[in-house]
Design an enzyme around this catalytic site. Structure first.
Site, PDB file in Angstrom:
ATOM      1  N   PRO A 108      16.122  52.335  23.745  1.00  0.00           N
ATOM      2  CA  PRO A 108      16.023  51.507  24.891  1.00  0.00           C
ATOM      3  C   PRO A 108      14.535  52.375  25.614  1.00  0.00           C
ATOM      4  O   PRO A 108      14.034  50.880  26.447  1.00  0.00           O
ATOM      5  CB  PRO A 108      17.239  51.315  25.805  1.00  0.00           C
ATOM      6  CG  PRO A 108      18.132  51.247  24.473  1.00  0.00           C
ATOM      7  CD  PRO A 108      17.777  52.605  24.074  1.00  0.00           C
ATOM      8  N   GLU A 155      25.986  59.127  22.886  1.00  0.00           N
ATOM      9  CA  GLU A 155      24.841  58.648  23.674  1.00  0.00           C
ATOM     10  C   GLU A 155      23.805  58.743  23.974  1.00  0.00           C
ATOM     11  O   GLU A 155      22.849  59.005  24.765  1.00  0.00           O
ATOM     12  CB  GLU A 155      25.350  59.052  24.872  1.00  0.00           C
ATOM     13  CG  GLU A 155      26.658  58.102  25.835  1.00  0.00           C
ATOM     14  CD  GLU A 155      27.947  57.618  24.730  1.00  0.00           C
ATOM     15  OE1 GLU A 155      27.889  56.735  24.693  1.00  0.00           O
ATOM     16  OE2 GLU A 155      28.892  58.779  24.406  1.00  0.00           O
ATOM     17  N   ARG A 172       6.882  43.776   5.762  1.00  0.00           N
ATOM     18  CA  ARG A 172       6.607  42.046   5.456  1.00  0.00           C
ATOM     19  C   ARG A 172       4.910  41.695   6.019  1.00  0.00           C
ATOM     20  O   ARG A 172       3.906  41.034   5.199  1.00  0.00           O
ATOM     21  CB  ARG A 172       6.707  41.061   6.325  1.00  0.00           C
ATOM     22  CG  ARG A 172       8.249  40.651   6.785  1.00  0.00           C
ATOM     23  CD  ARG A 172       8.751  40.128   7.599  1.00  0.00           C
ATOM     24  NE  ARG A 172       7.691  39.236   7.384  1.00  0.00           N
ATOM     25  CZ  ARG A 172       7.848  37.634   6.879  1.00  0.00           C
ATOM     26  NH1 ARG A 172       8.713  37.979   6.584  1.00  0.00           N
ATOM     27  NH2 ARG A 172       7.593  36.133   7.561  1.00  0.00           N
ATOM     28  N   ASP A 220       0.689  32.321   9.797  1.00  0.00           N
ATOM     29  CA  ASP A 220      -0.712  32.278  10.711  1.00  0.00           C
ATOM     30  C   ASP A 220       0.427  31.829  12.448  1.00  0.00           C
ATOM     31  O   ASP A 220      -0.491  32.356  13.140  1.00  0.00           O
ATOM     32  CB  ASP A 220      -1.473  31.312   9.944  1.00  0.00           C
ATOM     33  CG  ASP A 220      -1.874  31.812   8.488  1.00  0.00           C
ATOM     34  OD1 ASP A 220      -1.556  33.393   8.289  1.00  0.00           O
ATOM     35  OD2 ASP A 220      -1.606  31.338   7.435  1.00  0.00           O
TER      36      ASP A 220
HETATM   37  C1  9WO Z   1      25.142  55.208  25.831  1.00  0.00           C
HETATM   38  C2  9WO Z   1      25.391  54.794  26.723  1.00  0.00           C
HETATM   39  C3  9WO Z   1      26.688  54.935  27.204  1.00  0.00           C
HETATM   40  C4  9WO Z   1      27.254  55.714  28.033  1.00  0.00           C
HETATM   41  C5  9WO Z   1      25.952  55.675  29.415  1.00  0.00           C
HETATM   42  C6  9WO Z   1      25.295  55.299  29.003  1.00  0.00           C
HETATM   43  C7  9WO Z   1      24.502  55.279  27.705  1.00  0.00           C
HETATM   44  N1  9WO Z   1      23.931  55.208  27.309  1.00  0.00           N
HETATM   45  C8  9WO Z   1      23.785  54.823  25.638  1.00  0.00           C
HETATM   46  C9  9WO Z   1      22.588  54.503  25.001  1.00  0.00           C
HETATM   47  O1  9WO Z   1      21.566  54.160  25.271  1.00  0.00           O
HETATM   48  N2  9WO Z   1      22.631  55.184  23.468  1.00  0.00           N
HETATM   49  C10 9WO Z   1      22.264  54.842  22.357  1.00  0.00           C
HETATM   50  C11 9WO Z   1      22.272  54.703  21.403  1.00  0.00           C
HETATM   51  C12 9WO Z   1      21.400  56.411  21.985  1.00  0.00           C
HETATM   52  C13 9WO Z   1      20.437  56.351  21.344  1.00  0.00           C
HETATM   53  C14 9WO Z   1      20.673  55.175  20.028  1.00  0.00           C
HETATM   54  N3  9WO Z   1      21.257  53.739  20.493  1.00  0.00           N
HETATM   55  C15 9WO Z   1      20.917  52.738  20.436  1.00  0.00           C
HETATM   56  C16 9WO Z   1      20.115  52.410  20.061  1.00  0.00           C
HETATM   57  N4  9WO Z   1      21.028  52.173  20.972  1.00  0.00           N
HETATM   58  N5  9WO Z   1      20.214  51.000  21.376  1.00  0.00           N
HETATM   59  C17 9WO Z   1      19.476  51.148  21.537  1.00  0.00           C
HETATM   60  C18 9WO Z   1      18.230  50.438  20.634  1.00  0.00           C
HETATM   61  C19 9WO Z   1      16.849  50.593  20.361  1.00  0.00           C
HETATM   62  C20 9WO Z   1      16.111  50.117  19.598  1.00  0.00           C
HETATM   63  N6  9WO Z   1      15.863  48.919  21.009  1.00  0.00           N
HETATM   64  C21 9WO Z   1      16.848  48.712  21.917  1.00  0.00           C
HETATM   65  C22 9WO Z   1      17.560  49.264  21.453  1.00  0.00           C
END
Ligand code: 9WO
Length: 257
Positions: free
Chosen positions: A96, A123, A161, A176
């Protein structure tokens, strides 16, 4: 052509079967348009319990993926890509915190010959691994998932794709409509009347010029009402007089009376 080389670091390699076994990407994988090799950091753990995570320095809940098993795994992935003649495979970490994915980024990534994807869990990943090994951090949207795998699959699907020959003629025609900067028009198929709802008359008319104009108008109108941000971009790149006229007419027709 050589296959587009994807190497994926993941604790859950079987999840990636979703792209290699189904639909358009499944067909492309069978036809060796791309290859997908998974590397499980657990196989590179330095202890007999196969540990790959530990508690965070500084305290707090949850676990962090350790740098060493990930680095051992990525070295294998990089060696494999080197053997294929890919000297600098880009390493992508899905999170994220990354730059938000766009069609332009997908296009750019599809022009290379290989990529290495790092999928985090828990995490997150020890920052020293990210600093040492990751070239780009990419987000697929502003929400949190349980791990990077589904995001990696979104990216792989979108990239595959774009590879020439992956889409058949009928499949590529539809692309397109997003590439031209507008949302898609509505689609209908049989029956002509479904639970009292009729197919728009113009689509039954057989007048191809009228149909084309109606579809363009629907695309413009939907983009205006649902994605004004996209319409602004389209306007700044220039709209034809015909498009301006169709959009104004759509606005008139859809005014709340
Ligand atoms: C979990 C968490 C739990 C308690 C407090 C903070 C916290 N942060 C996270 C977290 O961000 N975990 C991620 C899980 C770690 C990297 C992989 N994970 C992930 C990737 N979750 N969401 C994505 C992601 C990837 C690409 N686009 C959107 C979301």
């Amino acid at each position: 052509m050589k296959p587009f080389a994807c190497d994926v670091l993941t604790l859950f390699p079987e999840m990636l079967n979703a792209v290699t076994q189904y639909g358009i990407t499944g067909r492309a994988w069978k036809n060796r348009i791309f290859e997908l090799i998974t590397w499980n950091p657990r196989d590179f753990s330095n202890n007999s319990h196969r540990t790959i995570d530990d508690s965070p320095y500084g305290g707090g809940p949850g676990m962090v993926m350790m740098a060493e098993p990930l680095e051992e795994a990525i070295m294998q992935a990089k060696s494999r890509q080197h053997e294929l003649g890919i000297i600098h495979p880009e390493v992508v970490y899905l999170s994220p915190q990354g730059k938000k994915l766009t069609h332009a980024m997908v296009k750019e990534l599809s022009l290379g010959s290989g990529l290495i994807f790092v999928c985090g869990r828990y995490e997150g990943v020890d920052e020293r691994f990210i600093v040492r090994q990751v070239d780009r951090e990419i987000s697929i949207g502003d929400y949190v998932l349980s791990g990077g795998e589904i995001a990696a699959m979104v990216l792989i699907d979108a990239i595959v794709r774009q590879i020439p020959g992956v889409l058949g003629d009928s499949e590529s025609a539809n692309q397109d409509s997003f590439v031209n900067g507008l949302l898609d028009y509505p689609h209908y198929t049989r029956p002509e009347i479904y639970r009292g709802e009729h197919v728009p008359e113009v689509l039954i008319s057989g007048n191809h010029a009228h149909i084309q104009r109606w579809r363009l108008q629907q695309s413009l109108g939907r983009t205006w009402s649902r994605r004004p941000d996209l319409l602004e971009t389209k306007i700044s790149h220039g709209m034809t007089v015909e498009e301006q006229k169709l959009l104004e007419e759509y606005k008139q027709l859809h005014k709340t009376r």
